[in-house]
Design a protein around this motif. Structure first.
Motif, PDB file in Angstrom:
ATOM      1  N   GLY A 160       0.814  -1.209   0.000  1.00  0.00           N
ATOM      2  CA  GLY A 160       0.000   0.000   0.000  1.00  0.00           C
ATOM      3  C   GLY A 160       0.844   1.254   0.000  1.00  0.00           C
ATOM      4  O   GLY A 160       2.074   1.209  -0.120  1.00  0.00           O
ATOM      5  N   GLU A 161       0.184   2.391   0.168  1.00  0.00           N
ATOM      6  CA  GLU A 161       0.819   3.710   0.103  1.00  0.00           C
ATOM      7  C   GLU A 161       0.644   4.439   1.422  1.00  0.00           C
ATOM      8  O   GLU A 161      -0.431   4.426   2.017  1.00  0.00           O
ATOM      9  CB  GLU A 161       0.187   4.522  -1.029  1.00  0.00           C
ATOM     10  CG  GLU A 161       0.781   5.902  -1.222  1.00  0.00           C
ATOM     11  CD  GLU A 161       0.119   6.634  -2.389  1.00  0.00           C
ATOM     12  OE1 GLU A 161       0.532   6.379  -3.539  1.00  0.00           O
ATOM     13  OE2 GLU A 161      -0.815   7.422  -2.135  1.00  0.00           O
ATOM     14  N   ILE A 162       1.716   5.086   1.901  1.00  0.00           N
ATOM     15  CA  ILE A 162       1.651   5.864   3.130  1.00  0.00           C
ATOM     16  C   ILE A 162       2.357   7.205   2.932  1.00  0.00           C
ATOM     17  O   ILE A 162       3.167   7.358   2.013  1.00  0.00           O
ATOM     18  CB  ILE A 162       2.310   5.137   4.334  1.00  0.00           C
ATOM     19  CG1 ILE A 162       3.828   5.015   4.125  1.00  0.00           C
ATOM     20  CG2 ILE A 162       1.673   3.778   4.576  1.00  0.00           C
ATOM     21  CD1 ILE A 162       4.591   4.618   5.373  1.00  0.00           C
ATOM     22  N   THR A 163       2.040   8.144   3.795  1.00  0.00           N
ATOM     23  CA  THR A 163       2.789   9.403   3.866  1.00  0.00           C
ATOM     24  C   THR A 163       3.639   9.359   5.121  1.00  0.00           C
ATOM     25  O   THR A 163       3.129   9.140   6.229  1.00  0.00           O
ATOM     26  CB  THR A 163       1.843  10.616   3.915  1.00  0.00           C
ATOM     27  OG1 THR A 163       1.048  10.635   2.726  1.00  0.00           O
ATOM     28  CG2 THR A 163       2.637  11.907   4.002  1.00  0.00           C
ATOM     29  N   LEU A 164       4.945   9.543   4.949  1.00  0.00           N
ATOM     30  CA  LEU A 164       5.865   9.413   6.070  1.00  0.00           C
ATOM     31  C   LEU A 164       5.779  10.611   7.006  1.00  0.00           C
ATOM     32  O   LEU A 164       5.759  11.767   6.555  1.00  0.00           O
ATOM     33  CB  LEU A 164       7.297   9.290   5.558  1.00  0.00           C
ATOM     34  CG  LEU A 164       7.654   7.996   4.829  1.00  0.00           C
ATOM     35  CD1 LEU A 164       9.037   8.112   4.192  1.00  0.00           C
ATOM     36  CD2 LEU A 164       7.624   6.810   5.799  1.00  0.00           C
ATOM     37  N   PRO A 165       5.733  10.361   8.315  1.00  0.00           N
ATOM     38  CA  PRO A 165       5.814  11.475   9.263  1.00  0.00           C
ATOM     39  C   PRO A 165       7.249  11.988   9.351  1.00  0.00           C
ATOM     40  O   PRO A 165       8.194  11.275   9.020  1.00  0.00           O
ATOM     41  CB  PRO A 165       5.376  10.830  10.589  1.00  0.00           C
ATOM     42  CG  PRO A 165       5.776   9.391  10.452  1.00  0.00           C
ATOM     43  CD  PRO A 165       5.611   9.059   8.988  1.00  0.00           C
ATOM     44  N   ARG A 166       7.397  13.222   9.798  1.00  0.00           N
ATOM     45  CA  ARG A 166       8.706  13.820  10.045  1.00  0.00           C
ATOM     46  C   ARG A 166       8.673  14.468  11.423  1.00  0.00           C
ATOM     47  O   ARG A 166       7.834  15.326  11.686  1.00  0.00           O
ATOM     48  CB  ARG A 166       9.050  14.856   8.974  1.00  0.00           C
ATOM     49  CG  ARG A 166       9.357  14.262   7.603  1.00  0.00           C
ATOM     50  CD  ARG A 166      10.725  13.573   7.612  1.00  0.00           C
ATOM     51  NE  ARG A 166      11.043  12.993   6.310  1.00  0.00           N
ATOM     52  CZ  ARG A 166      10.899  11.714   6.010  1.00  0.00           C
ATOM     53  NH1 ARG A 166      10.407  10.869   6.925  1.00  0.00           N
ATOM     54  NH2 ARG A 166      11.212  11.249   4.825  1.00  0.00           N
ATOM     55  N   PHE A 167       9.576  14.033  12.305  1.00  0.00           N
ATOM     56  CA  PHE A 167       9.577  14.540  13.676  1.00  0.00           C
ATOM     57  C   PHE A 167      10.720  15.528  13.855  1.00  0.00           C
ATOM     58  O   PHE A 167      11.854  15.256  13.452  1.00  0.00           O
ATOM     59  CB  PHE A 167       9.720  13.394  14.677  1.00  0.00           C
ATOM     60  CG  PHE A 167       9.609  13.816  16.117  1.00  0.00           C
ATOM     61  CD1 PHE A 167       8.367  14.011  16.699  1.00  0.00           C
ATOM     62  CD2 PHE A 167      10.742  14.040  16.882  1.00  0.00           C
ATOM     63  CE1 PHE A 167       8.247  14.419  18.024  1.00  0.00           C
ATOM     64  CE2 PHE A 167      10.641  14.440  18.206  1.00  0.00           C
ATOM     65  CZ  PHE A 167       9.388  14.632  18.785  1.00  0.00           C
TER      66      PHE A 167
END
Length: 313
Positions: free
Chosen positions: A133-140
């Motif tokens: 599937g497809e995800i949007t990566l978080p950025r901390f």
């Protein structure tokens, strides 16, 4: 059939400081030999991962602070790419929960605890990626403990995903995923001995790595790093070490020459190491071994070496 490297890493490995100094008679060759040893360890793990990649496209890589997780993850990714396996590396640190961290019952903030990670989000994204599937990566952002959103990625059947972080083998976060993930543990496994048989434990080698990194990149003096190290070790004992037995591959990230590089970076520890209350005996071994080691020209160290994580380019 590639077998796991876990069993062979259970043996205690020791090198002597005298042998290290002798090898420094040809420093370029010595560094090359150490780097090649690590490359072979990575290659063995990568070969095993490749063998099972169709069933286990996720690689979870864990290790304690100062173990070289980031570089190890990228080197495994490079090895897989050479085998025509597209590989994406994700840092679990980007899944930290935004906002201030509440102190524990003792009034202190525990920066190592697993619930710093947004576990539901991490589990959801792992399952989506495993299912192509497809995800949007978080950025901390560590500067203000905030979250933003980065690139969108989609895994296809020819892509591997490496997720690296201290809690990657913790079943609270990844417990049900061994059916589609390979588990990798990296840490320093080798001890250094002096002529009397006194040993520099792997945890102290990782402390030297932290001392160097904190001084060069985080503006912290060695007193701050040393005084905080017991809390780091407590977190390792509670949250990391209990799960290293779950690893399919256990990679020793020790480089025999690295103590010689830290001597060059940390000269004040050799000449002016303060005694910290009850911790004096615990840490006096650091200046002892640094003073025994000969310095090395750090310019000889490859730019992609794990040691570069801690001494810079």
């Amino acid at each position: 059939m590639i077998t796991s490297t876990v069993e062979e890493n259970k043996k205690i490995k020791v090198v002597t400081i005298d042998d290290i100094n002798k090898k420094l008679e040809n420093p370029a060759l010595f560094i090359e030999e150490c780097e090649e040893k690590y490359t072979r360890r990575v290659a063995r793990a990568a070969a095993g991962i490749k063998e099972n990649i169709s069933k286990k496209p996720i690689i979870l890589l864990s290790g304690p602070s100062g173990s070289g997780k980031t570089t190890s993850a990228n080197l495994i990714a490079d090895a897989l790419r050479r085998e025509n396996i597209n590989t994406i590396v994700i840092s679990m640190d980007d899944y930290f929960v935004p906002g201030e961290i509440s102190p524990g019952p003792d009034g202190k903030v525990d920066y190592e605890r697993p619930d710093r990670v947004d576990i539901p989000l991490l589990k959801r994204d792992m399952e989506i990626l495993a299912d192509c599937g497809e995800i949007t990566l978080p950025r901390f952002s560590f500067s203000d403990n905030t979250r933003s959103w980065g690139e969108t990625i989609k895994r296809d059947k020819d892509t591997a995903i490496i997720i690296e972080g201290i809690h990657a083998l913790n079943p609270e976060l990844t417990g049900g995923h061994h059916d589609y993930a390979t588990f990798v543990y990296v840490s320093v496994r080798t001890r250094i001995a002096d002529s009397t048989g006194q040993l520099l434990h792997p945890s102290k080698i990782r402390l030297l790595r932290r001392l160097s990194r904190d001084k060069l990149f985080r503006g912290r003096d060695y007193k701050h790093t040393v005084l905080n190290f017991p809390s780091v070790q407590k977190g390792e004992s509670l949250y990391i070490a209990p799960y290293k037995h779950r690893a399919d591959y256990d990679i020793d990230t020790f480089f025999a020459y690295e103590i010689c590089a830290y001597k060059k970076v940390l000269p004040s520890i050799c000449t002016n190491f303060e005694k910290y209350e009850k911790r004096a005996d615990m840490y006096s071994v650091l200046p002892h071994f640094l003073n025994l080691a000969n310095e090395i020209e750090t310019g000889l160290i490859p730019s992609r070496s794990i040691v570069r994580e801690f001494i810079g380019q």
